[in-house]
Design an enzyme around this catalytic site. Structure first.
Site: not given
Ligand SMILES: Cc1cc2nc3c(=O)[nH]c(=O)nc-3n(C[C@H](O)[C@H](O)[C@H](O)COP(=O)(O)OP(=O)(O)OC[C@H]3O[C@@H](n4cnc5c(N)ncnc54)[C@H](O)[C@@H]3O)c2cc1C
Length: 308
Positions: A134, A184
């Site tokens: 991560d 990732r």
């Molecule tokens: C597999 C995976 C591993 C990750 N590992 C890391 C990491 O190592 N380091 C790091 O900094 N971040 C990590 N993240 C988190 C990532 O950086 C984002 O903060 C998170 O995924 C939300 O961004 P999004 O791309 O989904 O877009 P957003 O624009 O935030 O969300 C898009 C849509 O997804 C849905 N959604 C998103 N988040 C939520 C929520 N919390 N609750 C409900 N609905 C939601 C909503 O429908 C939203 O409109 C990881 C995410 C994933 C999926």
């Protein structure tokens, strides 16, 4: 702005106590966390794999400030990997680790975190699966990528996370878009300063697309970690353009977020991996999930006020 404020406020011990002891919290935690024990994580993994999904399991915990706690984290992963092997759930399930949980911030932290990560990589190899590192806040990016480089000499299957909100990430994508490399790509979940990271959501999305293009055009294995429908669609089109099938890239989402979309993509034939956290140390993880979505936060805050 709200996101930054919440991430800052959450560092207060008083707020932590309020949230972790409020009875309503457990319902919210259950939405995002598989359970407290490895048995619960394995049960959820079995269900997800049965539904045609892949899994990466995270033993919750970060910012370890005591070497014996780092040892406990290693032992938890070794036990988990044994259980995954015995229940034939690996290689469908891999594990994700946080280097700060393995001692990165302790004395001689980088060496300690590397040694601990190596133990987990070795156990993952034995279980016929892999480890992804991560990515935490920007102060750890260089050390995490350095540890990744060292681990990949012996364990080339080890994956990394890159965060599209950091200005440096396009360049990191270029460095890592090589054969055998698993990257990732996520937007990024921490509060980062203006000088290092895009703050505007639209700018972050544009950076994500640029990074995706680099990874998809490269020779590595892109892991598109997002729930964003527009980015998922762009990812699908880029994969098609580059002749990438289900074995050549995957989508990744978080446990409890857009579960219907997870299944829809899997039914279309895509590889979809679900990041599934478990353990008792869920506070930091929960706060980041709440901070991502004002509606989650509003719901949670209202529940706290009405029930406490
Ligand atoms: C597999 C995976 C591993 C990750 N590992 C890391 C990491 O190592 N380091 C790091 O900094 N971040 C990590 N993240 C988190 C990532 O950086 C984002 O903060 C998170 O995924 C939300 O961004 P999004 O791309 O989904 O877009 P957003 O624009 O935030 O969300 C898009 C849509 O997804 C849905 N959604 C998103 N988040 C939520 C929520 N919390 N609750 C409900 N609905 C939601 C909503 O429908 C939203 O409109 C990881 C995410 C994933 C999926």
């Amino acid at each position: 702005m709200l996101r930054g404020a919440l991430l800052r406020v959450s560092r207060s011990d008083k707020i932590k106590h309020l949230i972790t002891t409020a009875p309503v919290t457990s319902g919210v935690v259950r939405r995002f966390v598989a359970g407290e024990t490895s048995a619960a994580a394995v049960a959820v993994t079995r269900r997800l794999v049965g539904a045609g999904l892949l899994v990466t399991i995270d033993f919750l915990g970060e910012d370890t400030n005591d070497p014996s706690r780092a040892d406990e984290v290693v032992v938890a992963y070794l036990n988990l990997l044994t259980k995954l092997r015995e229940s034939s759930l690996s290689p469908s399930a891999e594990v994700s680790i946080k280097l700060s949980a393995l001692g990165l911030h302790l004395r001689d932290g980088p060496q300690l975190a590397l040694d601990n990560a190596e133990l987990i990589c070795r156990a993952a190899r034995k279980a016929d699966t892999a480890v992804t590192l991560d990515m935490e806040d920007h102060s750890t990016t260089d050390s995490t990528l350095e540890i990744l480089r060292t681990l990949r000499k012996e364990y080339p299957e080890t994956g990394a996370v890159l965060q599209a909100y950091l200005y440096r990430t396009e360049s990191d994508c270029r460095d890592l878009a090589e054969a055998g490399s698993r990257v990732r790509l996520c937007k990024g979940a921490y509060e980062e300063p203006d000088g290092l990271a895009f703050q505007d959501r639209h700018e972050i999305d544009k950076s994500y697309v640029r990074c995706m293009k680099i990874l998809m055009a490269g020779n590595g294995f892109p892991m598109l970690a997002t729930h964003d429908p527009t980015l998922i669609e762009i990812g699908r089109k880029l994969a098609e353009e580059h002749g990438r099938g289900p074995k050549d890239f995957e989508f990744q989402m978080l446990y409890g977020i857009r579960p219907t979309e997870q299944l829809r993509l899997a039914k279309l034939g895509h590889a979809v991996r679900i990041y599934t956290p478990y353990g008792t140390d869920w506070y930091g993880y929960l706060i980041r999930r709440l901070a991502e979505r004002p509606s989650n936060l509003g719901f949670f805050a209202r529940s706290l006020m009405t029930k406490s």
